[in-house]
Design an enzyme around this catalytic site. Structure first.
Site, PDB file in Angstrom:
ATOM      1  N   GLU A  73       5.791  15.752 -28.611  1.00  9.68           N
ATOM      2  CA  GLU A  73       4.482  15.955 -27.976  1.00  9.68           C
ATOM      3  C   GLU A  73       4.102  14.852 -26.992  1.00  9.68           C
ATOM      4  O   GLU A  73       2.974  14.363 -27.015  1.00  9.68           O
ATOM      5  CB  GLU A  73       3.394  16.057 -29.057  1.00  9.68           C
ATOM      6  CG  GLU A  73       3.593  17.242 -29.966  1.00  9.68           C
ATOM      7  CD  GLU A  73       2.561  17.310 -31.081  1.00  9.68           C
ATOM      8  OE1 GLU A  73       2.075  18.409 -31.342  1.00  9.68           O
ATOM      9  OE2 GLU A  73       2.253  16.269 -31.699  1.00  9.68           O
TER      10      GLU A  73
HETATM   11  C1  TNX Z   1       2.527  18.651 -34.562  1.00 11.10           C
HETATM   12  S1  TNX Z   1       5.183  18.433 -35.671  1.00 11.10           S
HETATM   13  C2  TNX Z   1       2.909  17.322 -34.651  1.00 11.10           C
HETATM   14  C3  TNX Z   1       2.102  16.394 -35.437  1.00 11.10           C
HETATM   15  C4  TNX Z   1       0.908  17.060 -36.048  1.00 11.10           C
HETATM   16  C5  TNX Z   1       1.299  18.418 -36.559  1.00 11.10           C
HETATM   17  C6  TNX Z   1       0.224  19.120 -37.306  1.00 11.10           C
HETATM   18  C7  TNX Z   1       5.252  17.291 -34.724  1.00 11.10           C
HETATM   19  C8  TNX Z   1       6.553  16.783 -34.440  1.00 11.10           C
HETATM   20  N1  TNX Z   1       4.106  16.847 -34.182  1.00 11.10           N
HETATM   21  O1  TNX Z   1       1.688  15.317 -34.627  1.00 11.10           O
HETATM   22  O2  TNX Z   1       0.460  16.269 -37.103  1.00 11.10           O
HETATM   23  O3  TNX Z   1       1.682  19.199 -35.465  1.00 11.10           O
HETATM   24  O4  TNX Z   1       0.693  20.294 -37.859  1.00 11.10           O
END
Ligand code: TNX
Length: 461
Positions: A271
């Site tokens: 992300e």
């Molecule tokens: C996505 S999964 C994220 C996390 C969040 C999560 C909540 C991932 C690699 N990154 O930063 O906590 O969704 O479901």
């Protein structure tokens, strides 16, 4: 509901081979069970031998009227065999007779807990681990850093934990705390005693607001940024073009590598919405070799597959989408893949629309969704041979207590554990549904705040 006569196959995860001898039982004493795995145990005889081709984690259990013989090639196999015995003995100590021969489908079967959005103490982590190993989970992934908190002491960088682990950190400011290196060593040793490998994650280049707050020299303009305790993602980034970034990253990764006996170092990579694609690749080209430099294998969330991946790098797939070209290419190039698609394995997704905790961005995940899928069929082109295993992450934005952790974990973690351990062609939802029901009274007796999912015919507690 079926009768409560014990059956040899009433085990989670389902063993590879079960040959019941229905006329036979053996009643084991609690003392013998707690010493199972030790020599000179007349009721449970343990033999370490590779004669049966059981592999690194396999075991063979033979239960006769005279007692129990547990064979394995390695101590880990003995430990998993004991977990099977514990499940079979639950309640009255009566073991159904027959033979079980068992070994895992995948070598990597992980549960993740997010200590950044809400911190959990050493004792809480240990108690959680004790529940996980009963289902033959063998890796504990600790998400140690994120925007809302930094949870591992790094010598030379004291403000990371003084500020990033201090009061007011975590989502809503409700989850302060951090692990000293001594605490971390205690968790690692406790896990190792249970044949569990700790996989530490330092998330970068995104998810770093807590680090930027602690050390403003890491920001783009060197100016301080404000702490954040909301649940937004994708706004913070380390700066790819700054040498300070790499001094910091290398100091942190070296500390974590030195403190970690296991082979993996997770560098996050997810992300990074506030990092340009060029900067992201430039950053990873310098950071992905670092775990190797310190004797570890890098794991990253699957966005890292957009970069050049050094040999040995592991890609952890987490999105709910049905395909990902970069992950495909990485697998084709021989990079191992861990499967944790959010719409199946994310323990922080709500079970149903009424679930009081958790998120729903990947949809609702009732128990059957967590169970009824094949990791080798999840991404076209990413087949069994490419898979290192399966992981169930628990993100903690909405969690405030151990009871919250348990509510989202049980009974879905046992479902994912069976996906990781048991042969695909032997797995069956109706069978799992019956077997998992047996754990309701056991969890209740142990004070575990499990969710009484309506899909399952739970006995009265
Ligand atoms: C996505 S999964 C994220 C996390 C969040 C999560 C909540 C991932 C690699 N990154 O930063 O906590 O969704 O479901």
């Amino acid at each position: 509901m079926r009768s409560l006569t014990k059956r040899l196959g009433d085990v989670i995860p389902l063993p590879a081979l079960v040959v019941p001898e229905p006329a036979v039982t053996f009643t084991i004493t609690p003392e013998a069970l707690s010493r199972a795995g030790e020599p000179d145990n007349a009721e449970v005889r343990v033999e370490l031998t590779d004669a049966d081709g059981l592999g690194a984690e396999g075991y063979r259990l033979e239960i006769t009227a005279a007692g129990v013989t547990l064979r394995a090639a390695e101590p880990a196999g003995v430990f998993w065999g004991v977990q099977t015995l514990r499940q079979l003995a639950a309640g009255d100590g009566v073991l159904p007779g027959g033979v079980i021969e068992d070994r895992p489908r995948f070598a990597y079967r992980a549960a993740m807990i997010d200590l950044a959005r809400h911190f959990f103490t050493v004792d809480e982590i240990k108690a959680h681990l004790d529940l996980l190993v009963g289902f033959k989970i063998n890796h504990l992934h600790l998400h140690l850093t994120d925007d809302q908190g930094w949870r591992l002491e790094i010598p030379g960088w004291p403000r990371l934990t003084e500020v990033g682990g201090g009061p007011g950190t975590g989502c809503d400011g409700a989850g302060p705390g951090f692990l000293t290196l001594a605490d971390y060593a205690e968790v690692v040793a406790y896990a190792a005693d249970r044949f569990v490998t700790v996989v530490p994650e330092i998330d970068m280049p995104g998810h770093v607001n807590a680090a930027l707050v602690a050390y403003p020299e890491l920001t783009a303009d060197g100016q301080p940024v404000a702490p954040r305790v909301d649940a937004e993602v994708g706004y913070s980034s380390l700066v790819a073009g700054k040498e300070e970034t790499y001094a910091f990253v290398e100091a942190v990764l070296k500390t974590v590598a030195d403190a970690t006996p296991g082979p993996y170092l997770h560098i996050g990579g997810d992300e990074c919405l506030n990092t340009s694609p060029e900067d992201y690749r430039a950053f990873l080209s310098r950071v992905l070799p670092l775990p190797g430099k310190y004797g570890k294998r890098a794991i990253g969330w699957h966005e890292i597959a957009a970069a050049d991946l050094p040999e040995g790098t592991v890609v952890q797939y987490w999105r709910p989408e049905e395909q990902d070209a970069n992950v495909n290419a990485a697998a084709s190039a021989g990079r191992a893949v861990i499967m944790s698609p959010a719409d199946r394995t994310y323990l922080d997704m709500k079970y149903d629309a009424d679930t009081p905790l958790g998120l729903d961005w990947a949809g609702l995940v009732p128990v059957r969704r967590a169970y009824d899928w094949d990791p080798a069929a999840r991404l076209p082109g990413v087949t069994e041979e490419a898979l290192l295993g399966v992981a169930a992450p628990l993100w903690s934005e909405t969690l405030r207590s151990v009871a919250d952790v348990q509510f989202l974990t049980f009974p879905r973690l046992p479902a994912v554990a069976e996906v990781g351990w048991s042969r695909q062609d032997a797995r069956d939802w109706e069978s799992f549904r019956e077997r998992v029901a047996l754990f309701g009274p056991r969890w209740a007796a142990a004070g575990v705040a499990y969710f009484r999912a309506p899909e399952i015919d739970w006995p009265a507690n």
